[in-house]
Write a protein that holds these residues in place. Structure first.
Motif, PDB file in Angstrom:
ATOM      1  N   ALA A 146       0.818  -1.215   0.000  1.00 32.82           N
ATOM      2  CA  ALA A 146       0.000   0.000   0.000  1.00 32.82           C
ATOM      3  C   ALA A 146       0.856   1.271   0.000  1.00 32.82           C
ATOM      4  N   LYS A 147       2.000   1.212   0.658  1.00 33.97           N
ATOM      5  CA  LYS A 147       2.828   2.406   0.827  1.00 33.97           C
ATOM      6  C   LYS A 147       3.212   3.087  -0.487  1.00 33.97           C
ATOM      7  N   PRO A 148       3.638   2.350  -1.526  1.00 34.24           N
ATOM      8  CA  PRO A 148       3.971   3.039  -2.785  1.00 34.24           C
ATOM      9  C   PRO A 148       2.785   3.780  -3.407  1.00 34.24           C
ATOM     10  N   ILE A 149       1.582   3.317  -3.141  1.00 31.13           N
ATOM     11  CA  ILE A 149       0.395   3.982  -3.690  1.00 31.13           C
ATOM     12  C   ILE A 149       0.250   5.367  -3.086  1.00 31.13           C
ATOM     13  N   ILE A 150       0.358   5.457  -1.766  1.00 33.69           N
ATOM     14  CA  ILE A 150       0.191   6.767  -1.120  1.00 33.69           C
ATOM     15  C   ILE A 150       1.387   7.658  -1.420  1.00 33.69           C
ATOM     16  N   GLU A 151       2.563   7.073  -1.554  1.00 35.67           N
ATOM     17  CA  GLU A 151       3.741   7.872  -1.897  1.00 35.67           C
ATOM     18  C   GLU A 151       3.606   8.488  -3.292  1.00 35.67           C
ATOM     19  N   ARG A 152       3.020   7.742  -4.228  1.00 37.50           N
ATOM     20  CA  ARG A 152       2.760   8.298  -5.568  1.00 37.50           C
ATOM     21  C   ARG A 152       1.764   9.451  -5.487  1.00 37.50           C
ATOM     22  N   ASP A 153       0.761   9.284  -4.621  1.00 34.33           N
ATOM     23  CA  ASP A 153      -0.226  10.356  -4.445  1.00 34.33           C
ATOM     24  C   ASP A 153       0.436  11.620  -3.906  1.00 34.33           C
ATOM     25  N   VAL A 154       1.338  11.457  -2.940  1.00 30.55           N
ATOM     26  CA  VAL A 154       2.044  12.604  -2.369  1.00 30.55           C
ATOM     27  C   VAL A 154       2.895  13.272  -3.450  1.00 30.55           C
ATOM     28  N   GLN A 155       3.639  12.480  -4.196  1.00 29.14           N
ATOM     29  CA  GLN A 155       4.520  13.020  -5.229  1.00 29.14           C
ATOM     30  C   GLN A 155       3.754  13.723  -6.342  1.00 29.14           C
ATOM     31  N   SER A 156       2.559  13.248  -6.639  1.00 24.62           N
ATOM     32  CA  SER A 156       1.775  13.869  -7.711  1.00 24.62           C
ATOM     33  C   SER A 156       1.341  15.276  -7.350  1.00 24.62           C
ATOM     34  N   GLY A 157       1.172  15.534  -6.057  1.00 23.99           N
ATOM     35  CA  GLY A 157       0.715  16.842  -5.613  1.00 23.99           C
ATOM     36  C   GLY A 157      -0.763  17.084  -5.840  1.00 23.99           C
ATOM     37  N   HIS A 158      -1.483  16.072  -6.333  1.00 19.55           N
ATOM     38  CA  HIS A 158      -2.902  16.243  -6.649  1.00 19.55           C
ATOM     39  C   HIS A 158      -3.837  15.668  -5.584  1.00 19.55           C
ATOM     40  N   ALA A 159      -3.307  14.828  -4.715  1.00 15.23           N
ATOM     41  CA  ALA A 159      -4.161  14.190  -3.709  1.00 15.23           C
ATOM     42  C   ALA A 159      -4.505  15.196  -2.608  1.00 15.23           C
ATOM     43  N   PRO A 160      -5.769  15.269  -2.241  1.00 19.48           N
ATOM     44  CA  PRO A 160      -6.165  16.181  -1.164  1.00 19.48           C
ATOM     45  C   PRO A 160      -5.501  15.805   0.163  1.00 19.48           C
ATOM     46  N   ALA A 161      -5.096  16.826   0.910  1.00 22.63           N
ATOM     47  CA  ALA A 161      -4.414  16.605   2.191  1.00 22.63           C
ATOM     48  C   ALA A 161      -5.257  15.761   3.148  1.00 22.63           C
ATOM     49  N   LEU A 162      -6.556  15.966   3.160  1.00 18.39           N
ATOM     50  CA  LEU A 162      -7.411  15.201   4.065  1.00 18.39           C
ATOM     51  C   LEU A 162      -7.375  13.713   3.723  1.00 18.39           C
ATOM     52  N   GLU A 163      -7.392  13.388   2.445  1.00 19.51           N
ATOM     53  CA  GLU A 163      -7.342  11.982   2.049  1.00 19.51           C
ATOM     54  C   GLU A 163      -5.978  11.370   2.366  1.00 19.51           C
ATOM     55  N   LEU A 164      -4.918  12.157   2.240  1.00 20.94           N
ATOM     56  CA  LEU A 164      -3.592  11.662   2.621  1.00 20.94           C
ATOM     57  C   LEU A 164      -3.544  11.418   4.128  1.00 20.94           C
ATOM     58  N   ALA A 165      -4.134  12.319   4.903  1.00 16.58           N
ATOM     59  CA  ALA A 165      -4.189  12.135   6.356  1.00 16.58           C
ATOM     60  C   ALA A 165      -4.914  10.835   6.701  1.00 16.58           C
ATOM     61  N   GLU A 166      -6.030  10.595   6.035  1.00 14.01           N
ATOM     62  CA  GLU A 166      -6.787   9.362   6.291  1.00 14.01           C
ATOM     63  C   GLU A 166      -5.958   8.133   5.917  1.00 14.01           C
ATOM     64  N   GLY A 167      -5.282   8.193   4.790  1.00 17.54           N
ATOM     65  CA  GLY A 167      -4.468   7.062   4.346  1.00 17.54           C
ATOM     66  C   GLY A 167      -3.338   6.757   5.313  1.00 17.54           C
ATOM     67  N   TYR A 168      -2.623   7.791   5.727  1.00 16.27           N
ATOM     68  CA  TYR A 168      -1.520   7.573   6.666  1.00 16.27           C
ATOM     69  C   TYR A 168      -2.031   7.085   8.019  1.00 16.27           C
ATOM     70  N   ALA A 169      -3.145   7.628   8.473  1.00 18.50           N
ATOM     71  CA  ALA A 169      -3.712   7.167   9.746  1.00 18.50           C
ATOM     72  C   ALA A 169      -4.110   5.703   9.650  1.00 18.50           C
ATOM     73  N   TYR A 170      -4.715   5.323   8.549  1.00 19.38           N
ATOM     74  CA  TYR A 170      -5.154   3.938   8.365  1.00 19.38           C
ATOM     75  C   TYR A 170      -3.956   2.988   8.324  1.00 19.38           C
ATOM     76  N   MET A 171      -2.826   3.461   7.770  1.00 22.50           N
ATOM     77  CA  MET A 171      -1.613   2.639   7.737  1.00 22.50           C
ATOM     78  C   MET A 171      -0.914   2.605   9.091  1.00 22.50           C
ATOM     79  N   GLY A 172      -1.323   3.479  10.003  1.00 19.98           N
ATOM     80  CA  GLY A 172      -0.710   3.502  11.325  1.00 19.98           C
ATOM     81  C   GLY A 172       0.403   4.524  11.474  1.00 19.98           C
ATOM     82  N   ASP A 173       0.580   5.412  10.477  1.00 17.60           N
ATOM     83  CA  ASP A 173       1.612   6.443  10.552  1.00 17.60           C
ATOM     84  C   ASP A 173       0.976   7.717  11.107  1.00 17.60           C
ATOM     85  N   LYS A 174       0.920   7.770  12.424  1.00 21.91           N
ATOM     86  CA  LYS A 174       0.239   8.854  13.117  1.00 21.91           C
ATOM     87  C   LYS A 174       0.858  10.231  12.821  1.00 21.91           C
TER      88      LYS A 174
END
Length: 142
Positions: free
Chosen positions: A67-95
């Motif tokens: 799962a981690k490379p998926i969210i990292e691609r989202d971060v690098q793209s700059g297009h993913a909303p911050a709230l969705e990134l927060a949810e993704g990282y929280a769900y992965m356990g990266d508080k």
């Protein structure tokens, strides 16, 4: 439920299938979440919701390394909303990263930030003082 009825009317409705995929992760039914992700990949390959449901299904199944490379691609793209990134990282356990992106979402007055208390993927942050400070900033009571 309404979602299943909606699928009977429009069997390939991407929004409905994605909602069901997310719902399955919230209910910890990772196998069914993955089945919805598979279905989305057949009808809407590469679409944002398709990738997002696949990510959620992988995390649900404990497959963080995939799962981690998926969210990292989202971060690098700059297009993913911050709230969705927060949810993704929280769900992965990266508080820490989750709170970093939740802070950005609040700073940006992101749509949905006022729903942080009800967002299932952010449940792991509820006991953190920084989360409570962000709640106050958006006008939510503790």
């Amino acid at each position: 439920t309404m979602l299943f009825r909606s699928l009977r009317v429009v069997p390939n409705n991407v929004v409905t299938i994605a909602a069901l995929g997310y719902l399955m992760t919230w209910e910890k039914d990772c196998k069914r979440a993955s089945e919805y992700a598979n279905r989305l990949e057949q009808i809407a390959p590469g679409e944002y919701r398709t990738v997002s449901v696949r990510f959620a299904a992988l995390v649900c199944a404990g497959e963080i390394a995939q799962a981690k490379p998926i969210i990292e691609r989202d971060v690098q793209s700059g297009h993913a909303p911050a709230l969705e990134l927060a949810e993704g990282y929280a769900y992965m356990g990266d508080k820490e990263k989750a709170l970093e992106y939740l802070q950005k979402a609040v700073d940006q007055h992101a749509f949905g930030a006022t729903g942080m208390k009800q967002a299932p993927y952010l449940d792991s942050l509820h006991g953190d003082a920084r989360f409570h400070a962000l709640e106050k900033r958006v006008g939510l009571e503790q």
